[in-house]
Write a protein that holds these residues in place. Structure first.
Motif, PDB file in Angstrom:
ATOM      1  N   ASP A 100      36.776  66.656   8.147  1.00 20.19           N
ATOM      2  CA  ASP A 100      37.889  66.694   8.955  1.00 20.19           C
ATOM      3  C   ASP A 100      39.386  66.848   8.283  1.00 20.19           C
ATOM      4  O   ASP A 100      40.100  67.463   8.901  1.00 20.19           O
ATOM      5  CB  ASP A 100      37.890  64.827   9.724  1.00 20.19           C
ATOM      6  CG  ASP A 100      36.994  64.846  11.036  1.00 20.19           C
ATOM      7  OD1 ASP A 100      36.576  65.996  11.301  1.00 20.19           O
ATOM      8  OD2 ASP A 100      36.778  63.991  11.454  1.00 20.19           O
ATOM      9  N   GLU A 101      39.323  66.134   7.233  1.00 22.83           N
ATOM     10  CA  GLU A 101      40.507  66.022   6.535  1.00 22.83           C
ATOM     11  C   GLU A 101      40.930  67.555   6.241  1.00 22.83           C
ATOM     12  O   GLU A 101      41.934  68.048   6.355  1.00 22.83           O
ATOM     13  CB  GLU A 101      40.571  65.114   5.197  1.00 22.83           C
ATOM     14  CG  GLU A 101      41.789  65.100   4.577  1.00 22.83           C
ATOM     15  CD  GLU A 101      41.695  63.988   3.560  1.00 22.83           C
ATOM     16  OE1 GLU A 101      42.228  62.745   3.849  1.00 22.83           O
ATOM     17  OE2 GLU A 101      41.164  64.196   2.532  1.00 22.83           O
ATOM     18  N   LEU A 149      39.655  70.264   7.299  1.00 19.72           N
ATOM     19  CA  LEU A 149      39.772  71.200   8.577  1.00 19.72           C
ATOM     20  C   LEU A 149      41.168  71.064   9.159  1.00 19.72           C
ATOM     21  O   LEU A 149      41.757  72.113   9.545  1.00 19.72           O
ATOM     22  CB  LEU A 149      38.836  70.908   9.629  1.00 19.72           C
ATOM     23  CG  LEU A 149      37.360  71.632   9.683  1.00 19.72           C
ATOM     24  CD1 LEU A 149      36.600  71.043  10.460  1.00 19.72           C
ATOM     25  CD2 LEU A 149      37.849  73.092   9.619  1.00 19.72           C
ATOM     26  N   HIS A 150      41.960  69.997   9.173  1.00 23.21           N
ATOM     27  CA  HIS A 150      42.955  69.673   9.882  1.00 23.21           C
ATOM     28  C   HIS A 150      44.097  69.876   9.021  1.00 23.21           C
ATOM     29  O   HIS A 150      45.138  70.029   9.609  1.00 23.21           O
ATOM     30  CB  HIS A 150      42.954  68.410  10.527  1.00 23.21           C
ATOM     31  CG  HIS A 150      42.098  68.409  11.870  1.00 23.21           C
ATOM     32  ND1 HIS A 150      40.849  67.473  11.979  1.00 23.21           N
ATOM     33  CD2 HIS A 150      42.037  69.037  12.987  1.00 23.21           C
ATOM     34  CE1 HIS A 150      40.241  67.692  12.928  1.00 23.21           C
ATOM     35  NE2 HIS A 150      40.941  68.707  13.629  1.00 23.21           N
ATOM     36  N   LYS A 156      36.451  53.616  10.073  1.00 25.43           N
ATOM     37  CA  LYS A 156      36.492  54.906  10.322  1.00 25.43           C
ATOM     38  C   LYS A 156      36.060  55.093  11.885  1.00 25.43           C
ATOM     39  O   LYS A 156      34.874  54.606  12.321  1.00 25.43           O
ATOM     40  CB  LYS A 156      35.483  55.569   9.570  1.00 25.43           C
ATOM     41  CG  LYS A 156      35.940  55.825   8.253  1.00 25.43           C
ATOM     42  CD  LYS A 156      34.859  56.558   7.325  1.00 25.43           C
ATOM     43  CE  LYS A 156      35.269  56.626   5.943  1.00 25.43           C
ATOM     44  NZ  LYS A 156      34.186  57.272   5.112  1.00 25.43           N
ATOM     45  N   ASN A 203      34.351  75.930  11.968  1.00 25.15           N
ATOM     46  CA  ASN A 203      33.889  74.661  12.606  1.00 25.15           C
ATOM     47  C   ASN A 203      33.063  73.978  11.443  1.00 25.15           C
ATOM     48  O   ASN A 203      32.789  74.728  10.314  1.00 25.15           O
ATOM     49  CB  ASN A 203      33.314  74.643  13.848  1.00 25.15           C
ATOM     50  CG  ASN A 203      32.240  75.776  13.660  1.00 25.15           C
ATOM     51  OD1 ASN A 203      31.332  75.737  12.710  1.00 25.15           O
ATOM     52  ND2 ASN A 203      31.849  76.552  14.476  1.00 25.15           N
ATOM     53  N   GLU A 204      32.835  72.771  11.709  1.00 24.14           N
ATOM     54  CA  GLU A 204      31.960  71.813  10.578  1.00 24.14           C
ATOM     55  C   GLU A 204      30.756  72.309  10.424  1.00 24.14           C
ATOM     56  O   GLU A 204      30.240  72.446   9.434  1.00 24.14           O
ATOM     57  CB  GLU A 204      31.939  70.535  11.165  1.00 24.14           C
ATOM     58  CG  GLU A 204      33.101  69.533  11.360  1.00 24.14           C
ATOM     59  CD  GLU A 204      32.904  68.146  11.243  1.00 24.14           C
ATOM     60  OE1 GLU A 204      31.739  67.767  10.869  1.00 24.14           O
ATOM     61  OE2 GLU A 204      33.650  67.340  11.609  1.00 24.14           O
ATOM     62  N   GLU A 214      35.766  64.771   3.034  1.00 24.47           N
ATOM     63  CA  GLU A 214      36.131  64.417   4.341  1.00 24.47           C
ATOM     64  C   GLU A 214      36.250  65.749   5.134  1.00 24.47           C
ATOM     65  O   GLU A 214      37.360  66.415   5.085  1.00 24.47           O
ATOM     66  CB  GLU A 214      37.278  63.502   4.581  1.00 24.47           C
ATOM     67  CG  GLU A 214      37.275  62.120   4.005  1.00 24.47           C
ATOM     68  CD  GLU A 214      36.076  61.120   4.612  1.00 24.47           C
ATOM     69  OE1 GLU A 214      35.903  61.524   5.974  1.00 24.47           O
ATOM     70  OE2 GLU A 214      35.954  60.082   4.213  1.00 24.47           O
ATOM     71  N   THR A 265      46.151  59.761  15.166  1.00 21.87           N
ATOM     72  CA  THR A 265      45.120  60.241  14.673  1.00 21.87           C
ATOM     73  C   THR A 265      44.733  61.479  14.498  1.00 21.87           C
ATOM     74  O   THR A 265      43.725  61.948  13.555  1.00 21.87           O
ATOM     75  CB  THR A 265      43.821  59.666  15.432  1.00 21.87           C
ATOM     76  OG1 THR A 265      43.655  59.946  16.684  1.00 21.87           O
ATOM     77  CG2 THR A 265      43.822  58.080  15.410  1.00 21.87           C
ATOM     78  N   GLN A 266      45.067  62.466  15.248  1.00 16.31           N
ATOM     79  CA  GLN A 266      44.872  63.663  15.211  1.00 16.31           C
ATOM     80  C   GLN A 266      46.066  64.335  14.188  1.00 16.31           C
ATOM     81  O   GLN A 266      47.333  63.985  14.184  1.00 16.31           O
ATOM     82  CB  GLN A 266      45.389  64.403  16.557  1.00 16.31           C
ATOM     83  CG  GLN A 266      44.656  65.722  16.804  1.00 16.31           C
ATOM     84  CD  GLN A 266      43.236  65.623  16.566  1.00 16.31           C
ATOM     85  OE1 GLN A 266      42.592  64.641  17.258  1.00 16.31           O
ATOM     86  NE2 GLN A 266      42.596  66.460  15.740  1.00 16.31           N
ATOM     87  N   LYS A 300      35.438  57.646  13.758  1.00 21.46           N
ATOM     88  CA  LYS A 300      34.560  58.736  14.055  1.00 21.46           C
ATOM     89  C   LYS A 300      33.131  57.905  14.248  1.00 21.46           C
ATOM     90  O   LYS A 300      32.398  58.272  14.972  1.00 21.46           O
ATOM     91  CB  LYS A 300      34.498  59.865  12.996  1.00 21.46           C
ATOM     92  CG  LYS A 300      33.999  61.179  13.574  1.00 21.46           C
ATOM     93  CD  LYS A 300      34.267  62.099  12.264  1.00 21.46           C
ATOM     94  CE  LYS A 300      32.959  63.142  12.562  1.00 21.46           C
ATOM     95  NZ  LYS A 300      32.826  64.008  11.468  1.00 21.46           N
TER      96      LYS A 300
END
Lengths: 507, 355
Positions: free
Chosen positions: A462-463, A465-466, A199, A489-490, A460, A243-244, A201
């Motif tokens: 990130d997952e 959110l994106h 990972k 946001n997180e 996750e 990655t984005q 991050k």
């Protein structure tokens, strides 16, 4: 600069594969060093050599500058090398203190000195800020706390070099943050750490330097300050990766999944899904964010017909599917990527071909009048293996022998190829490496673009959110809020997940 | 990685062969220690089975129920269940077929013979349906319940024979010839052995098992449930139904084995004071045959051959017949320790490559 660990020109071959090919790893005193690579790249083999579980075919190992030979884990312990395993090795019925001293008990004339054991555990916990109660039983504490017991075990044995094997795979986002703090504390107290991970991050949040391994070879080794996430990802996979996650345009269509006032009880008769209402439209990915154990699992199982709803309704494609049989729901346009792919998603001792037909084997053209048509199985399997890029020697290989990423591809291929209107994906990328994650994300987005409804459950953040077009935050079996991923946001999500609706909005 | 797996698969096939070899070898050592000549003993077995028609016929005759009970165990095992109750299902099927033949005497052979065979199979299936139901409904472990069903079969068959079908000699009357599998032709060409037409039933059963498991949707579900009940449930299969179905079909094979004894070998059923042992031998046959239909045929042939040929060992080499049971036990022991054999094999071959 002295090295805590120096492994030089390590080579280890197994029949048919060179797991480590001329690998050199140098870990400085007092640093957190990431060992970064995809699943199967050779990270675990290298660490098992350092821990004495394997013998290298060639190469030398130096600990604190001295050449050593490590023939078994006891040697490693004597040299101050400790391993925090991914799968904990704890006795559930024992207390924290008992687990820590197990195998090296403080005793006097054969009599166990329990008070001393508790004191040792407490002192170590205080020194490194682990904040753990030595008298609690292991079965009563959280996974994150259990991991700290593992850390304490190695510290108690006097380790000054700690190996962490994929430590965050089992942790919640908050626990991950705390773990990283603990690792930094350990380093500031003079320990050295090797962190095995895939990972990105974590590497940038926790580590000082990184060694990238791909297919048994070292690609590069550098200080974190001298690199960036994209370069590292490219190095790991060996090609350009994205990655984005770039979400695509959001054009919602009609309701595909409509849940109204759903209540589900767990095996202890506790309401784990509590009067929950939610709908998912065609052409959207709805992400469910929440701390593990807030009803996600039961919600998904109720949709799939695997768990009884005690009240409320579930409609899929406009038809009432509440408490119908799993197969009927599947046939009504439902696809499901289960959370536990090895236990629930695959029959591991079936071939890849059989697994690809696990939802369709009884239907034409796979069978007629109860008789199977093996040729159709093979034909379909070959086609899906190619289309979904499953890396397998053949369709007759057992699912058990595939890597995690390829196992997941088999499941995704099976579910997506039936072109369901609703696809539920539970933790679809857990434990997978970047290449496989990229692939799975791509498939989910593809489904969405084709107008399908996708329900994504993931820990996750990130997952979620994106990938999501809308995020539903679940807390204690209710949807506490639905937020727009572009406007959150997180931090806000974290507060919502903890059940603080008001504060989150003020924040 | 792929070569590694290919090697294991190939080894798996080799293990039964190595086990048999080691079993015979250890048997030979025991014979030597007892002052007997193992070469003469084994030679007499081979000589009698392959060159004396009587022993050849008896071997095939003994194979019939062994293969059928082997199939019964293997079938249940393929679906993740351990049917240790083949013995009881066999007895139930035996008595049912004999009773059917006696009670319906007068029907033409084309009807009575197949009917008696089918009744034997069905009652065997009924006998294992119960443990299947208990397992599916109440999670009663099938090993426990099938063992208990064995005793129920042992004593209830004795009771039924004594009270309803009794004749002199502590047994049922002989079945009418219109329900018999026995054949003068087969007896003549094997110089008076008890070989009967039941071998055709066994061959059909072997093909049926293969076809059911690997060529039908039902078999697909049974195997899937056997390997992974969870994944099967997630794929929409009815796990309980499959457990019951699997146990029942397994019992049908066992019941057929009993029918073969009743309608073929003996033509009646005796009141038994203890188990026949055929059902338990079926476990060994299935184990050695790696639960495949062909494997069951081969290992059934081996066990039948050892048992029948073992009889000649005494007269030719003076070796006690009981020793053959020791050899069989040793073979099972080595199959059971296949893990150790695999480990030693891999270690030796690795060393060989290094040096």
């Amino acid at each position: 600069m002295a090295y805590a660990i120096e492994m030089k020109h390590i080579r280890k071959a197994f029949p048919g594969i060179v797991a480590n090919d001329n690998i050199t790893l140098q870990v400085k005193e007092g640093e957190i060093h990431a060992l970064f690579g995809e699943n199967g790249a050779g990270k675990s083999t290298l660490m098992n050599i350092l821990f004495g579980l394997y013998q290298p075919d060639e190469g030398e190992i130096y600990v604190h500058g001295e050449k050593v030979k490590i023939t078994d884990p006891n040697d490693a312990n004597r040299l101050g090398i400790g391993m925090v395993h991914q799968h904990f090795m704890l006795v559930d019925k024992f207390t924290v203190a008992e687990n820590i001293i197990l195998g090296k008990e403080p005793s006097h004339l054969g009599r166990l000195n329990m008070a001393k054991a508790v004191k040792i555990a407490r002192d170590l916990s205080d020194k490194y800020g682990l904040d753990i109660d030595p008298l609690k039983k292991v079965e009563d504490i959280s996974v994150g706390m259990q991991q700290r017991v593992e850390i304490l075990k190695t510290l108690y044995r006097g380790s000054n070099i700690l190996i962490f094997d994929e430590p965050t795979a089992v942790l919640t986002p908050i626990e991950i943050k705390e773990l990283i703090q603990i690792m930094k504390r350990l380093v500031s107290e003079g320990k050295s750490i090797i962190l095995i991970t895939h990972k990105l991050k974590e590497i940038f949040e926790a580590c000082d330097s990184v060694t990238v391994i791909r297919r048994g070879k070292v690609i590069d080794s550098m200080a974190i300050a001298d690199t960036n996430p994209d370069d590292l990802a490219n190095m790991m996979v060996g090609r350009k990766v994205n990655t984005q996650i770039n979400n695509t345009a959001y054009e919602p269509k009609g309701k595909v999944l409509d849940i109204r006032d759903l209540t589900v009880l767990d095996s202890r008769r506790v309401k784990v899904v509590n009067h929950l209402s939610l709908s998912v439209h065609g052409g959207e990915i709805l992400g469910i964010a929440g701390v593990d154990g807030n009803g996600q699992e039961e919600l998904v199982e109720a949709i799939a017909g695997l768990r009884k709803a005690s009240s409320g309704t579930i409609e899929i494609n406009g038809q009432d599917m509440t408490n119908h049989k799993g197969r009927k729901i599947t046939e009504n346009g439902f696809g499901y990527i289960p959370e536990d792919r090895q236990k629930d998603g695959l029959v591991l001792d079936f071939t890849v071909g059989e697994n690809l037909a696990l939802q369709t084997y009884y239907r034409k053209p796979f069978a007629s009048s109860g008789i199977l048509h093996p040729k159709v199985f093979t034909q379909q399997a070959k086609q899906l293996i190619e289309e979904f890029d499953v890396r397998t020697p053949s369709e007759r290989t057992l699912a058990r022998s595939l890597s995690g990423g390829n196992q997941q591809k088999v499941i995704v291929a099976r579910e997506v190829s039936r072109s369901p209107q609703l696809l539920v994906a539970a933790q679809p990328t857990r434990g997978l490496d970047i290449g496989a994650i990229e692939f799975i994300h791509g498939k989910l987005l593809e489904e969405k673009q084709m107008g399908k409804a996708v329900l994504l459950v993931s820990f996750e953040l990130d997952e979620v959110l994106h990938l999501s077009d809308r995020i539903a935050v679940i807390n204690e079996g209710r949807i506490i809020d639905i937020v727009n991923p572009k406007e959150t946001n997180e931090n806000e999500l974290g507060l919502l997940m903890a059940g603080h609706k008001k504060e989150a909005h003020q924040a | 990685m792929s070569t590694w797996f290919r090697k294991i698969n190939w080894l798996t096939l080799l293990i039964p062969v190595i086990s048999v070899f080691l079993g015979l070898l250890c048997g030979a050592v025991i014979m030597l220690a007892g002052g007997y000549n193992p070469l003469l003993a084994y030679g007499s077995i081979i000589q009698s089975i392959f060159l004396q028609p009587y022993y050849g016929g008896e071997t095939i005759r003994a194979m019939i129920p062994l293969v059928l009970s082997g199939l019964a165990v293997a079938f249940a095992f393929r679906t993740g269940l351990f049917n240790i109750g083949v013995e009881g299902q066999l007895m139930a099927g035996w008595l049912a077929s004999v009773a059917c033949a006696i009670e319906l005497d007068g029907l033409p052979k084309v009807i009575l013979l197949p009917l008696s065979i089918i009744v034997g199979g069905l009652v065997g299936g009924l006998w294992s349906f119960l443990p299947g139901l208990l397992k599916a409904r109440f999670k009663v472990h099938e090993v426990i319940s099938t063992i208990m069903m064995n005793y129920i079969a042992l004593y209830s068959t004795a009771y039924i024979i004594k009270n309803f079908l009794y004749t002199e000699g502590e047994r049922t009357p002989t079945i009418p010839s219109s329900a018999s599998l026995a054949s003068n032709f087969l007896a003549t060409i094997t110089q008076g052995s008890r070989l009967h037409w039941g071998f055709i039933v066994a061959i059909i059963a072997v093909v049926v098992m293969w076809f059911l498991l690997w060529r039908t949707t039902m078999g697909f579900e049974l195997r899937s449930v056997g390997f992974s009940p969870d994944a099967s449930r997630y794929a929409g299969m009815n796990v309980s139904r499959n457990i019951i179905l699997s146990m029942t079909i397994s019992g049908v094979f066992a019941g057929l084995a009993g029918a073969m004894e009743g309608l073929g070998t003996y033509q009646y059923m005796s009141i038994m004071s203890s188990f026949s042992g055929i059902g338990f031998n079926g476990i060994a046959v299935a184990l050695l045959g790696m639960n495949t239909p062909i494997g069951v045929v081969l290992s059934g042939a081996l066990f039948a051959g050892l048992q029948t040929g073992g009889l000649t060992m005494q007269s030719v080499a003076g070796v006690p017949t009981d020793l053959i049971q020791v050899v069989i036990a040793l073979i099972i022991f080595f199959v059971g320790s296949s893990y150790a054999i695999k480990w030693i094999w891999l270690r030796m071959s690795r060393k060989g490559r290094k040096s």
